[in-house]
Motif scaffolding. Sequence first.
Motif, PDB file in Angstrom:
ATOM      1  N   ILE A 279       0.743  -1.136  -0.031  1.00 15.80           N
ATOM      2  CA  ILE A 279       0.011  -0.171  -0.001  1.00 15.80           C
ATOM      3  C   ILE A 279       0.991   1.161   0.149  1.00 15.80           C
ATOM      4  O   ILE A 279       0.732   2.045  -0.664  1.00 15.80           O
ATOM      5  CB  ILE A 279      -0.797  -0.016   0.998  1.00 15.80           C
ATOM      6  CG1 ILE A 279      -1.946  -1.229   0.959  1.00 15.80           C
ATOM      7  CG2 ILE A 279      -1.576   1.353   1.471  1.00 15.80           C
ATOM      8  CD1 ILE A 279      -2.849  -0.996   0.011  1.00 15.80           C
ATOM      9  N   ALA A 280       1.942   1.235   0.876  1.00 17.69           N
ATOM     10  CA  ALA A 280       2.812   2.431   0.907  1.00 17.69           C
ATOM     11  C   ALA A 280       3.074   2.854  -0.755  1.00 17.69           C
ATOM     12  O   ALA A 280       3.402   3.973  -0.895  1.00 17.69           O
ATOM     13  CB  ALA A 280       4.040   2.222   1.703  1.00 17.69           C
ATOM     14  N   LEU A 281       3.456   1.909  -1.395  1.00 16.35           N
ATOM     15  CA  LEU A 281       3.938   1.983  -2.688  1.00 16.35           C
ATOM     16  C   LEU A 281       2.989   2.912  -3.672  1.00 16.35           C
ATOM     17  O   LEU A 281       3.384   3.479  -4.527  1.00 16.35           O
ATOM     18  CB  LEU A 281       4.380   0.895  -3.532  1.00 16.35           C
ATOM     19  CG  LEU A 281       5.898   0.409  -3.030  1.00 16.35           C
ATOM     20  CD1 LEU A 281       5.858  -1.287  -3.637  1.00 16.35           C
ATOM     21  CD2 LEU A 281       6.975   1.026  -3.669  1.00 16.35           C
ATOM     22  N   THR A 282       1.687   2.980  -3.269  1.00 11.38           N
ATOM     23  CA  THR A 282       0.631   3.385  -3.993  1.00 11.38           C
ATOM     24  C   THR A 282       0.669   5.067  -3.355  1.00 11.38           C
ATOM     25  O   THR A 282       0.521   5.898  -4.256  1.00 11.38           O
ATOM     26  CB  THR A 282      -0.786   2.803  -4.018  1.00 11.38           C
ATOM     27  OG1 THR A 282      -0.625   1.674  -4.614  1.00 11.38           O
ATOM     28  CG2 THR A 282      -1.667   3.681  -4.289  1.00 11.38           C
ATOM     29  N   GLN A 283       0.952   4.950  -1.845  1.00 12.33           N
ATOM     30  CA  GLN A 283       0.762   6.221  -1.389  1.00 12.33           C
ATOM     31  C   GLN A 283       1.893   7.280  -1.806  1.00 12.33           C
ATOM     32  O   GLN A 283       1.657   8.347  -2.102  1.00 12.33           O
ATOM     33  CB  GLN A 283       0.770   6.143   0.241  1.00 12.33           C
ATOM     34  CG  GLN A 283      -0.464   5.276   0.971  1.00 12.33           C
ATOM     35  CD  GLN A 283      -0.397   5.214   2.238  1.00 12.33           C
ATOM     36  OE1 GLN A 283       0.405   4.336   2.723  1.00 12.33           O
ATOM     37  NE2 GLN A 283      -1.121   6.029   3.036  1.00 12.33           N
ATOM     38  N   LEU A 284       2.959   6.550  -1.819  1.00  9.57           N
ATOM     39  CA  LEU A 284       4.560   7.356  -1.965  1.00  9.57           C
ATOM     40  C   LEU A 284       5.364   6.519  -2.941  1.00  9.57           C
ATOM     41  O   LEU A 284       6.247   5.775  -2.152  1.00  9.57           O
ATOM     42  CB  LEU A 284       4.906   7.926  -0.699  1.00  9.57           C
ATOM     43  CG  LEU A 284       6.017   8.802  -0.863  1.00  9.57           C
ATOM     44  CD1 LEU A 284       5.375  10.264  -1.838  1.00  9.57           C
ATOM     45  CD2 LEU A 284       6.690   9.379   0.296  1.00  9.57           C
ATOM     46  N   PRO A 285       5.184   6.322  -4.232  1.00 13.51           N
ATOM     47  CA  PRO A 285       5.732   5.247  -4.903  1.00 13.51           C
ATOM     48  C   PRO A 285       7.304   5.302  -4.532  1.00 13.51           C
ATOM     49  O   PRO A 285       8.191   4.334  -4.633  1.00 13.51           O
ATOM     50  CB  PRO A 285       5.506   5.612  -6.323  1.00 13.51           C
ATOM     51  CG  PRO A 285       4.207   6.358  -6.297  1.00 13.51           C
ATOM     52  CD  PRO A 285       4.356   7.085  -5.090  1.00 13.51           C
ATOM     53  N   ASP A 286       8.156   6.554  -4.383  1.00 11.80           N
ATOM     54  CA  ASP A 286       9.376   6.583  -4.237  1.00 11.80           C
ATOM     55  C   ASP A 286      10.070   6.752  -2.787  1.00 11.80           C
ATOM     56  O   ASP A 286      10.967   7.182  -2.584  1.00 11.80           O
ATOM     57  CB  ASP A 286      10.135   7.674  -5.123  1.00 11.80           C
ATOM     58  CG  ASP A 286       9.649   8.979  -4.674  1.00 11.80           C
ATOM     59  OD1 ASP A 286       8.436   9.024  -3.967  1.00 11.80           O
ATOM     60  OD2 ASP A 286      10.102  10.342  -5.178  1.00 11.80           O
TER      61      ASP A 286
END
Length: 840
Positions: free
Chosen positions: A157-164
Motif C-alpha cells: 500500500i505504501a508504494l501506492t501512497q508514495l511510490p518513491d
Amino acid sequence: MSAKEAQARIRINRLLEDAGWRFFDDEIGSANIALEPHVKITRTELDEFGDNFERSSGGYVDFLLLDERGFPLIVLEAKAEDKHPLVGKEQAREYAESQNCQFIILSNGNMHYFWDLNSGNPYVITHFPSPDSIDGYRSNSTDTSALINEPVDDDYIALTQLPDYASQAGWVNESERSAFIEKNRLRFLRAYQKQALQSIQSAVAEGKTRFLFEMATGTGKTLTSAAVIKLFLRTGNARRVLFLVDRLELEDQANKAFNFLLKNDFTSLIYKEQRGDWRKAEIVVTTVQSLMVNNKFERLFNPNDFDLVISDESHRSIGGNARAVFEYFTGFKLGLTATPKDYLKKFDAGKSDDPREFERRMLMDTYRTFGCESGEPTFRYSLLDGVKDGFLINPIVVDARTDITTQLLSDEGYSVTLPISEDEEESKETFYQRDFEKKFFSEPTNRVFCETFLANAMRDPVSGDIGKGLVFAVSQHHAARLTQMLNEIADQMFPGRYKSDFAVQVTSQIKGAQQYTINFANNNLLGSANFIDSYKTSKARICVTVGMMTTGYDCPDILNLALMRPVFSPQDFVQIKGRGTRKHNFLEQLFDDQLKDAVVEPQKLHFKLFDFFANCEYFEEKFDYDEILELPKPRSGGGGGEPPPPPELYDSLDPDAIQEVRETQIGVEGMRIDRMFFKRFEDQVQADSELRQHVDDENWEQAAAELVRKYFHKPKEFFDEEKLSKAAGVDRRVSLREILEKVFGLIDEFKSKDELLEEEFHKFMLDLQPEDAQHISAIKYFFKAYATDGELREIIKEGRFAELHVHPGFTVTDYRAVPEQWRNRVPQYVRDYLPLDRFM
C-alpha cells in the motif's frame, strides 16, 4: 412428465425470457435459444404444452443459448426442482465442450449456478445473465496468472501512497524514519495481512473465485481490503470493485479509507453521492440496503459491472434477502467478518460423522456463500492471535452486580421479585429478554450503576478526565435516563466543567446521531481541546447507545465500556467487547512536546469492561454455547396500524447497592467466549439410552416430553426449541421431533424456512392445480409472504389494502399481480393446512 419437472420448466423459461433470451424471432431480434441439436419445437407446440414440455423424441430438451452471430455461447442444463442443479454438472461440461461453449448454467428452476469453465467452480446466481452481460463477461475474461504471481510485500500500500518513499532521505536515514512515516501517513501491511492476500493468491491458483476472511475487530480489515482491491485492479483481474457495507457510517468510513490509501492509483466514491459518475471510479462503495429497495440493483447495474464484490461484515450484509444483491453480480467475491472461528468450535469429533456440524449450523450460509464449504475460511486471524502478537488488548473486567441484578439471576432465567399490588404479598415474575427490556429495574439501580461506573472508570492518561467510553442501555428510553443521570453525577464530580455535555445519547431516535458517532471517533463531539488547548479529545466523554455503535465502529481511544443491560447473544457480547480491543497512543493527540514528557503511561494497554449483570460470568461459566438465552416471540399485534408507544420502565424507589466491585484482568488466553462458541447439545442427549429407545420405537410424543423434562430450562443449559434453532443456524423454530431426528441421525440437516415453504407451496399447487401458470411466481410470492408475515395476514383479513402502499415486504403491486381467484385460495389454504409456528 412429473409436476416437479413441469414447475422447473415453467420457471426456467420465464427466467430466460426475463433476461432477454428469445425462443422465437421477434421485432427485437432473432431467436437466440436453441434446443437440443436436431430437436425443433414450434410456437404451436410451445403453446399446446403451456411451456411444460420436458421430453421430445430425441430425449431430454437442453437449452443452448447463442451469441449475436448464432454461435453457441451458454449451455443451460435443466433439472427437475426436486433435484440439485449440480447433479447435472459433468453432463453439462461434456455437452459444453462438444459445443465449444465456455459458460454453463445449471438450474432446477429455484436454484441456479453459473460456471465459467475457464476460471473456476460453479457459483450461485439469483438471475440468469442477459445476452449483453454474458458477452461482455466473456470479452473481459482475464488471465489470473498475473494475480497469482503478483509480489505482495509489507509496502504494497505504501508504494501506492508514495511510490518513491524508499529513496527519500527521511526513509534512508533510520533515525528519521519514524517521523517520515508519520508525516506521510504511510501504511505498511502486517505479516498476517500479507498472509491474507497470499491466501487469496493460493485460492485463485486452485480455481476458486470466492474467499472469506475472518478477522477480529481491530486487525485492519479495511487496510487489508484496500490491498486486495489493489491486487485485483493492478493485475487486470478487475476493472471495477463494489464494496458493500450494511450501515451508513461504514460507507463513509470505507470510502475515506480507500481514497486515503489508493487515491494515487484508483478512484473511490460513494454511489449515492455520485450516481451519474460512478462508472468513472474503480471502487464504488454503497450500503446493501440502498440497493435492495425495489430491487434497485437490477435497474442500476449489469451483472458484470463489477469484477470483484467485497461484502464487509458479511455475516450481516449478505443475510436474508440482502444476499440477492451480492449474488446478482458475476466475478470474484470476498466476504469480511469479525466473527472468530473459536466461537464455533466445541464438540467431540470422534463421536460424530461430521466433526464440524455445529459450526456449519451457525455459519454455513456464510461459508458456502464464499466457497468455503468445509467450514474453514480462506484466512483467519482471531482476537487471541491479535493479543498474542501484541496488536490487540484484552479487558479488565469490572464485575459490579447490584443486589437487584443479582436477584435477577435465577434458575429460570432473569427474574425479579416484585409486589403485584399493595394488597398482595410479593410474587416472583420472570422476565426473558424482550419482556425484560419493557419492565426494567428501578431509578436507584440505574443511579448506582452510573455512580459506580464513574467512580471506577479509567482516566485519560493526558488530561486526567474520565476516559472516553460507551454505555450500552436496554432501550432508547433507558438510554435517555442513563444519559441524564451521568450528566447530573458529572456535574457533582466536576462542578461547572461540562454543563450537560459529559454524556450524549446516541440512538436512532436522536437527530444527527450518525454524525455523533463520527465526531466521537474524531474527538470532536460537543467540542475538543476544551481543557488542554494542545490536546485533542472529545469534550463529551460518554456515548450512551443501544446498538448503533456495536459493529464496525472504530474509536481506538475508548477506555471504558459499560454493560448496563443483560446481554443474551454471544455475538453481541463479542462485538461490544471488540470496541475496546484496539491499542492506542494518546500522545498522537497531544501537540505540546513539554506536556508529552509528563505523561506517564501514554500507551493504551488495557480497557475496562464494566459488567453490572454478570454477563462475563455467564458467558465464561454458565452459557452452554449451543444456544442463546431464552427469547420468547413478541405478542402479535392487534391488526396493524401504528406501533404502540415505547413501554415505561419499571420504576421503584427501593434502594439498591453494589454488592462488590471486583476487577479481573483477562490474560492472553482470553475469555471463554473467545475460545469457543458453544458445546455440543447432542453429546448429552445422544448418551440418553431411554430417549434413544423412544426414538427407535418412533414413540415421538413420549420422546419429546422426556426431552423437555430432562434437558430444557435447566439452570445451566436453558435449552429450548428457539435457542437450539438459532444455535443450528436455522432461520425458524425447529420442532422437538426435528431436534430428536437430527440428534439421532435420522436427518442430516434442518430444513430452512424457505425450503419448508417451497414444500408447502408444491403441495398447495398439486392440490389445487393452477389454471394460469404464467402467474405462478406472483402466487408463490403471495403464498410465502402470507405464511410468514403476521401483519400482512391481518391487513388481508381486515381488508386494509391501502396499507400495502407502505408495507415493506409485500406491496399493492405484488397483490395486484396475483390473479383474483387466488387472493382467497392462498389465505384459506394457509389457515387450514399450514402450522405457522414452523415459520416463526
